[in-house]
Design a protein around this motif. Structure first.
Motif, PDB file in Angstrom:
ATOM      1  N   UNK B 104       0.828  -1.217   0.000  1.00 45.88           N
ATOM      2  CA  UNK B 104       0.000   0.000   0.000  1.00 45.88           C
ATOM      3  C   UNK B 104       0.857   1.259   0.000  1.00 45.88           C
ATOM      4  N   UNK B 105       1.862   1.268   0.864  1.00 45.92           N
ATOM      5  CA  UNK B 105       2.735   2.428   0.966  1.00 45.92           C
ATOM      6  C   UNK B 105       3.518   2.637  -0.325  1.00 45.92           C
ATOM      7  N   UNK B 106       4.030   1.544  -0.878  1.00 42.33           N
ATOM      8  CA  UNK B 106       4.794   1.634  -2.120  1.00 42.33           C
ATOM      9  C   UNK B 106       3.923   2.241  -3.220  1.00 42.33           C
ATOM     10  N   UNK B 107       2.685   1.809  -3.278  1.00 45.95           N
ATOM     11  CA  UNK B 107       1.758   2.312  -4.293  1.00 45.95           C
ATOM     12  C   UNK B 107       1.609   3.834  -4.164  1.00 45.95           C
ATOM     13  N   UNK B 108       1.429   4.302  -2.928  1.00 45.40           N
ATOM     14  CA  UNK B 108       1.275   5.745  -2.693  1.00 45.40           C
ATOM     15  C   UNK B 108       2.511   6.527  -3.129  1.00 45.40           C
TER      16      UNK B 108
END
Lengths: 183, 183
Positions: B104-108
């Motif tokens: 999720x963080x990587x996507x952001x």
């Protein structure tokens, strides 16, 4: 070495154990230690093979007396981008996992990286002397701008994208030699 | 956050424990968990702060109606190099430790990186339309060449070197706009 490259790239060097590597190959740890003293030595071999192949190809390009300096700069940029297409995993490990090499190994790799950069700088300086290139730029910055543009492609170049590695290199070298500005 | 940045840069994210971070500060783990749920959340906060500051500055530059497109491209390159001078550690963590973010963080973060690149591409396309830039180049490759040259400087730029960040940016943008070729 191929299993190490795959795992280091996917999981990272620290997160990969020798057990992971031998499990992938269905061999024992003894087999691993027959070829490598440690996981770090495997990492060093990956780094060494990567940079030595680049240096060898660079030498071949620079020594080709049938080409202009501009053509040689194109060949070097094309080689770097093509190499990233062919060897994406090694490239990512090369740039990302260098800090895990021991001090002696790191020194050797940094020397070879410096040599690659320095060879390109000598070529650019030759172009400044023979009138192919502007002589109002610091050769070191010109060298690092060319290398940066080409090396950065390991972050974004998609071998299956719309443009081939050859076309990307062609446009990139057109920018570096002629500029983006409208004349 | 400052202790995390220092340790992640020196030792790497995987090799740094929460214990290392609190030891450096002389506080307890409880203090750490008051601010961050996990080591990964601290890494995400470092990434987020880095990219959001860049996006904010980029927006300010692009919206300045007193500047030409060329001047805006210079300002963006100068900002990236200046930022690496000021925030070398964050820059290295940003480029090197991204793979340790959760999905999720990587996507952001990738979305915000893409936005930075896309904003620059819109600017370059505007320059192609208003006649400041050549229109025979794929805007995406022009964008990635500019970004690559500037971002790569986190690998080599020495704040205590012979040239200041301003001079490096000036020469680099001269190459990107006008080219290395002798006219």
């Amino acid at each position: 070495m191929a299993a190490g490259i795959m795992l280091f790239e996917q999981k990272g060097f620290s997160e990969t154990s020798i057990q992971d590597i031998v499990d992938m190959l269905g061999v024992t740890k003894g087999t691993f230690y027959y070829y490598f003293k440690s996981k770090e030595e495997l990492l060093m071999d990956i780094h060494l093979r990567y940079i030595e192949a680049l240096l060898e190809n660079q030498k071949r390009i620079i020594e080709d007396s049938t080409k202009t300096i501009k053509e040689k700069v194109f060949e070097i940029v094309y080689m770097l981008i093509h190499n990233i297409e062919k060897q994406g995993r090694q490239a990512r490990i090369f740039f990302r996992e260098m800090k895990h090499l021991n001090e002696d190994h790191l020194k050797k790799i940094v020397e070879k990286r410096d040599l690659f950069r320095y060879n390109l700088q000598l070529l650019i300086e030759e172009g400044m002397r023979n009138g192919e290139f502007r002589d109002d730029l610091p050769p070191s910055i010109a060298t690092l701008t060319v290398l940066g543009a080409a090396n950065w492609s390991y972050q974004w170049f998609q071998p299956d994208g719309k443009l081939s590695d050859f076309e990307v290199a062609k446009h990139m070298v057109s920018i570096l030699l002629e500029g983006i500005e409208k004349k």
